[in-house]
Design an enzyme around this catalytic site. Structure first.
Site, PDB file in Angstrom:
ATOM      1  N   ARG A 184       0.985  -1.151  -0.111  1.00 17.61           N
ATOM      2  CA  ARG A 184      -0.242  -0.018  -0.045  1.00 17.61           C
ATOM      3  C   ARG A 184       1.330   1.329   0.246  1.00 17.61           C
ATOM      4  O   ARG A 184       0.410   2.492  -0.780  1.00 17.61           O
ATOM      5  CB  ARG A 184      -0.981  -0.046   1.274  1.00 17.61           C
ATOM      6  CG  ARG A 184      -2.371   0.845   1.200  1.00 17.61           C
ATOM      7  CD  ARG A 184      -3.221   1.388   2.245  1.00 17.61           C
ATOM      8  NE  ARG A 184      -4.302   0.046   1.560  1.00 17.61           N
ATOM      9  CZ  ARG A 184      -5.611   0.487   1.209  1.00 17.61           C
ATOM     10  NH1 ARG A 184      -5.820   1.455   0.725  1.00 17.61           N
ATOM     11  NH2 ARG A 184      -6.410  -0.386   0.943  1.00 17.61           N
ATOM     12  N   GLU A 229      -9.520   6.254   7.447  1.00 16.10           N
ATOM     13  CA  GLU A 229      -8.285   5.852   7.061  1.00 16.10           C
ATOM     14  C   GLU A 229      -7.657   6.927   6.840  1.00 16.10           C
ATOM     15  O   GLU A 229      -7.004   7.952   6.962  1.00 16.10           O
ATOM     16  CB  GLU A 229      -7.351   5.057   7.212  1.00 16.10           C
ATOM     17  CG  GLU A 229      -7.393   3.786   7.400  1.00 16.10           C
ATOM     18  CD  GLU A 229      -7.372   2.764   6.747  1.00 16.10           C
ATOM     19  OE1 GLU A 229      -8.223   2.703   5.436  1.00 16.10           O
ATOM     20  OE2 GLU A 229      -5.981   2.439   6.899  1.00 16.10           O
TER      21      GLU A 229
HETATM   22  N1  MTE Z   1     -11.839   5.402  14.894  1.00 18.00           N
HETATM   23  C1  MTE Z   1     -11.740   5.178  16.114  1.00 18.00           C
HETATM   24  N2  MTE Z   1     -13.116   5.892  16.633  1.00 18.00           N
HETATM   25  N3  MTE Z   1     -10.994   4.310  16.337  1.00 18.00           N
HETATM   26  C2  MTE Z   1     -10.534   3.114  15.975  1.00 18.00           C
HETATM   27  O1  MTE Z   1     -10.063   2.368  16.471  1.00 18.00           O
HETATM   28  N4  MTE Z   1     -10.314   2.826  13.845  1.00 18.00           N
HETATM   29  C3  MTE Z   1      -9.950   3.527  12.299  1.00 18.00           C
HETATM   30  C4  MTE Z   1     -11.321   4.148  11.695  1.00 18.00           C
HETATM   31  N5  MTE Z   1     -11.220   4.896  12.732  1.00 18.00           N
HETATM   32  C5  MTE Z   1     -10.450   3.645  14.616  1.00 18.00           C
HETATM   33  C6  MTE Z   1     -11.142   4.675  13.661  1.00 18.00           C
HETATM   34  C7  MTE Z   1      -8.895   2.445  11.282  1.00 18.00           C
HETATM   35  S1  MTE Z   1      -7.676   1.643  11.384  1.00 18.00           S
HETATM   36  C8  MTE Z   1      -9.717   1.351  10.113  1.00 18.00           C
HETATM   37  S2  MTE Z   1      -9.302   0.970   8.678  1.00 18.00           S
HETATM   38  C9  MTE Z   1     -11.452   2.226  10.246  1.00 18.00           C
HETATM   39  O2  MTE Z   1     -11.677   3.317  11.359  1.00 18.00           O
HETATM   40  C10 MTE Z   1     -11.881   0.860  10.237  1.00 18.00           C
HETATM   41  O3  MTE Z   1     -13.130   0.996  10.786  1.00 18.00           O
HETATM   42  P1  MTE Z   1     -14.395   1.190   9.393  1.00 18.00           P
HETATM   43  O4  MTE Z   1     -13.638   0.696   8.434  1.00 18.00           O
HETATM   44  O5  MTE Z   1     -15.723   1.112  10.049  1.00 18.00           O
HETATM   45  O6  MTE Z   1     -13.745   2.707   8.803  1.00 18.00           O
HETATM   46  N1  HPA Z   2      -5.833  -2.533   3.624  1.00 18.10           N
HETATM   47  C1  HPA Z   2      -6.509  -2.729   5.663  1.00 18.10           C
HETATM   48  N2  HPA Z   2      -6.022  -4.335   6.289  1.00 18.10           N
HETATM   49  C2  HPA Z   2      -5.404  -4.779   5.033  1.00 18.10           C
HETATM   50  C3  HPA Z   2      -5.185  -4.594   4.308  1.00 18.10           C
HETATM   51  C4  HPA Z   2      -6.066  -3.978   3.346  1.00 18.10           C
HETATM   52  O1  HPA Z   2      -4.991  -3.135   2.501  1.00 18.10           O
HETATM   53  N3  HPA Z   2      -5.591  -6.137   3.178  1.00 18.10           N
HETATM   54  C5  HPA Z   2      -4.860  -6.612   4.210  1.00 18.10           C
HETATM   55  N4  HPA Z   2      -5.686  -6.264   5.734  1.00 18.10           N
HETATM   56 MO1  MOS Z   3      -6.944   0.312   9.886  1.00 14.07          MO
HETATM   57  S1  MOS Z   3      -5.432   0.384   9.539  1.00 14.07           S
HETATM   58  O1  MOS Z   3      -7.270  -0.676   8.192  1.00 14.07           O
HETATM   59  O2  MOS Z   3      -7.195  -1.129  10.553  1.00 14.07           O
END
Ligand code: MTE
Ligand code: HPA
Ligand code: MOS
Length: 784
Positions: free
Chosen positions: A317, A720
């Site tokens: 990535r 993210e």
């Molecule tokens: N927001 C909060 N409050 N706590 C978390 O742990 N994790 C982040 C983001 N926002 C997180 C957060 C990460 S790394 C990801 S990948 C996404 O939330 C995952 O949730 P979603 O796919 O429902 O957005």
């Molecule tokens: N993003 C986050 N988590 C993951 C991915 C990705 O692209 N691939 C495998 N785990």
């Molecule tokens: Mo978020 S780093 O894809 O859990």
């Protein structure tokens, strides 16, 4: 006629479903679950060497310690001694070889947590020390890698750089970051009848924990249930590594036939678990008089730690985001996955993307300083086009580019150009306090790059009183996924959201779910829930059509009511009638992301369903005598498509940004020369707090945002991408530093830009300037 709307439908800015429980302390996290009779408490015995052979492990004193009920090592594992998510290189307990300081060697179960933790410290271990490799440099020197080196090339970068009017090269070190979830790693394992096991785990991936535990116990997946109502934060740190804690708790539960809870304290959590990968990024670029990049060559060295974990996808990535918003016609990216004797680095919000983007932004900034141009102008010259210059270095055509509009809007609303002039004027008369400003853009690809993970499932019940129970494969870590998915169901079935009970992620309800990661939680689980809701709606429609003898097209669900021809009845009444007519009121839903797919061997295809965009302007003030600094003002414009819930999305935008500021300015991980992490508590590891939020913080959702693809109600992922808006803060600091040398030279500034790093950068810049003996002549020294 007034058209009633359901409460909590799509687009409603309603609070997090557990908000009232979070603030009153009533939300039940894993440690709050009422404990079963006979519960024991576990602790892990950790390695005190970074790299050594285990000569002997004497656990006599551990076994004899007060309260101890069981002690286990690798020998006590009935199944596989491994919890690696991709490759089998993560032992639950190290055997012959220890590979990092903090690695798990054995575990204890005792009557109290205190007794378990004290006993775990009583082991007598003889090590035969081996040389530890602690840094990416050391790994590169020794050619020590966890995975093969990758290279992505488009065009002819060497020739393009060689023939370009201007050339420069540089290097930036990008630090790692601890996820610092407020709830540490925890698992609670309860042995059930007939060799089955129920595990409560704080995990983003219950399905993987289920398999890890089953493999360790040598039982089948059907014999293990993993449940998670919520995490107190995950941030990627709980994507793959909760497996260790779940396996240890389950192994001890299996051995003692008693429930076992393992909650590691903060220091141990930080010593044992992986963090964001730190990177060393080297670059060489050729460009024209406008700053347009003609060719660029990147070498990325990511420190993976002792094992592969998710490092393959994370470093991929980084490669796939080394373009950020810029069209790179001739580009080479060489990616080393460095193996070191440190924690196994893992997912962290952005998943390698942020590190890739910091690299190209450094290139842009160096070019701007070299040419004496506004960095924003150089950024714009390099933006992807809308109809041309719109194919990424991995061959995906960008069809949804809105970065031009977003940047144009933000430039205006943040008053970028006027403020830049004011800042220049301020700096001319201020010898020690220096201000800086920067606007940086974000483009982030949405989808798991491991294509098979882009699937989701849902289970939806309607009870005869017209209330619903919702379950899906996603997990809640504070990001608001559960409420968003419930909003989708409320919208589809036209029922108020307070009729919907949102339930814990549970491998026995929705099987084979992917991790909640890659920001795709609401995209995928929202679609799966929509699928389930539509199935139920179709059944109810068909029933109503027969029951009331009207055409199905005349049946309308609207705000807790159903109209069938000229009849109108409540949703509840319809549900009751359907029940008595023996209509099934439970459905599963499924979703797989369409269109995507790419070939990792050739680095070509469509890894991402779509892109998220945003931009931020940061303004900082730096004390050039001490390096101290403050973030004065931040303006953000971020694209979330058509928001499912603007209140939740705004929380993600602001929170993600601040977390990114922590990464790039204050959070510094330090290992000593023996490979022991020295910053393993908030006393020495500085995450942002409320007072670090800029006084003026203007975050806006891009109102005309809409997903060009058929995503759930045309929304976009939000989890993210906002973290990467914080790159503007790093560049604002760079701008302030550059002003100490009249913007004639490019500062060398690594991340995190702590006060010390800023001070060193200013001193190094002054020394270089004195040596070069230039005033306004732009000079950038080649560093490689
Ligand atoms: N927001 C909060 N409050 N706590 C978390 O742990 N994790 C982040 C983001 N926002 C997180 C957060 C990460 S790394 C990801 S990948 C996404 O939330 C995952 O949730 P979603 O796919 O429902 O957005
Ligand atoms: N993003 C986050 N988590 C993951 C991915 C990705 O692209 N691939 C495998 N785990
Ligand atoms: Mo978020 S780093 O894809 O859990």
């Amino acid at each position: 006629m007034v058209v009633e709307r359901v409460k909590g439908g799509v687009g409603a800015a309603i609070p997090h479903d557990s908000g009232h429980l979070h603030v009153t302390g009533e939300a039940i996290y894993t440690d709050d679950i009422a404990e079963a009779r006979g519960t024991l408490y576990a602790a892990i015995g950790m390695s005190e060497r970074a790299h050594a052979r285990l000569k002997s492990v004497d656990l006599t004193k551990v076994r004899a310690a007060p309260g101890v009920v069981a002690v286990i090592t690798a020998k006590d594992i009935p199944g596989k001694n491994d919890y690696g998510p991709v490759i089998a290189d993560d032992p639950i307990f190290a055997t012959a070889l220890v590979q990092y300081h903090g690695q798990s060697l054995f575990a204890v179960a005792a009557r109290t947590m205190e007794q378990a933790r004290r006993a775990a410290r009583l082991a007598v271990i003889e090590y035969e020390d081996l040389k530890p490799n602690l840094t990416a440099e050391a790994a590169l020197r020794d050619q020590s890698f966890v995975l093969p080196t990758e290279r992505l090339v488009r065009g002819n970068p060497r020739a393009a750089i060689a023939s370009a009017p201007h050339r420069l090269s540089g290097k930036i070190r990008i630090g790692g970051q601890d996820q610092f979830y407020l709830e540490g790693m925890i698992a609670y394992a309860l042995p059930k009848e007939d060799g089955t096991m129920h595990v409560y785990s704080s995990t983003q991936h219950p399905g993987e924990v289920q398999h890890q535990v089953a493999h360790a116990l040598d039982v089948a997946a059907k014999d293990v249930v993993v449940e998670c109502r919520r995490m107190g934060g995950g941030f990627g740190g709980k994507e793959s590594q909760p497996g260790l804690f779940a396996c240890v708790a389950a192994l001890l539960a299996h051995k003692t036939r008693r429930p076992v809870k393992l909650r590691v304290d903060r220091d141990d959590d930080m010593m044992i678990t992986g963090k964001r990968h730190d990177f060393i990024t080297e670059y060489e670029a050729g460009f024209d008089d406008d700053g347009r990049i003609l060719g660029v060559d990147f070498v990325l060295a990511g420190r993976c730690g002792y094992s592969a974990d998710l490092s393959g996808s994370i470093n991929d990535r980084a490669m796939l985001h080394s373009d950020n918003c810029y069209y790179l016609e001739n580009v080479s990216i060489l990616s080393f996955r460095c193996k070191t004797n440190t924690v196994s680095n893992t997912a962290f919000r952005g998943f390698g993307g942020p590190q890739g983007m910091v690299g190209i932004e450094a290139v842009i900034d160096d070019i701007a300083l070299y040419l004496g141009r506004d960095p924003l102008a150089v950024r714009k010259v390099n933006f992807y086009g809308v109809d041309d210059r719109n194919i990424t270095h991995y061959g995906q055509t960008i069809v949804d580019n809105v970065i031009h509009e977003i940047v144009a809007d933000l430039e205006q609303s943040a008053n970028y150009h006027a403020r830049r002039e004011q800042i220049r004027a301020f700096n001319r008369t201020s010898p020690h306090l220096k201000r800086g400003i920067a606007l940086t853009p974000v483009k982030f690809g949405i989808s798991f790059t491991a294509t098979h993970l882009n699937q989701a499932g849902c289970l939806l019940h309607i009870y005869t009183d017209g209330t619903l129970l919702l379950n899906h494969g996603g997990t809640e870590m504070g990001q608001g996924l559960f409420v968003k998915v419930a909003q989708v169901v409320a919208e589809e079935l036209q029922v108020d959201i307070d009729r919907i009970r949102i339930t814990a992620s549970d491998t026995s309800k929705v099987p084979n779910a992917s991790p909640t990661a890659a920001s795709s939680g609401s995209d995928m689980n929202g679609k799966a829930a929509q699928d389930a809701a539509r199935k139920l709606k179709a059944r109810l429609t068909e029933f109503a059509s027969t029951h009331f003898a009207v055409a199905p097209e005349t049946i309308v669900f609207r705000a807790n009511e159903v109209r069938a021809g000229d009849k109108s009845l409540s949703f509840n009444e319809l549900v009751k009638l359907a029940y008595f007519a023996r209509v099934s009121l439970s459905a599963t839903g499924f979703y797989r992301t369409p269109k995507i797919g790419y070939d990792r061997k050739t680095w070509s295809g469509m890894p991402f369903y779509y892109f998220c965009y945003g931009a931020a302007v940061s303004e900082v003030i730096v004390d050039a005598l001490t390096g101290e600094n403050r973030l004065l003002r931040v303006d953000i414009l971020h694209d979330v498509g058509k928001s499912l819930n603007p209140a939740i999305d705004m929380g993600q935008i602001e929170g993600g940004f601040i977390q990114g500021v922590g990464w790039l300015t204050t959070e510094e991980l330090c290992w000593n020369d023996k490979g022991k992490l020295m910053t393993h508590a908030p006393s020495t590891y500085k995450i942002p707090v409320a007072s670090d939020v800029p006084e003026e913080f203007n975050a806006r959702i891009y109102e005309s945002g809409i997903n060009a693809e058929d995503s759930i109600f045309r929304s976009k992922a939000v989890g993210e991408p906002p973290l990467m808006l914080a790159i503007s803060t790093l560049h604002a600091i760079r701008d302030a530093i550059a002003s100490t040398a009249d913007h004639a030279l490019s500062p060398r500034l690594d991340a995190p830009a702590t006060p010390e790093a800023i001070l060193f950068s200013i001193e190094e810049l002054a020394a270089r300037r004195a040596k070069a003996g230039v005033r306004a002549e732009p000079v950038l020294e080649a560093s490689s």
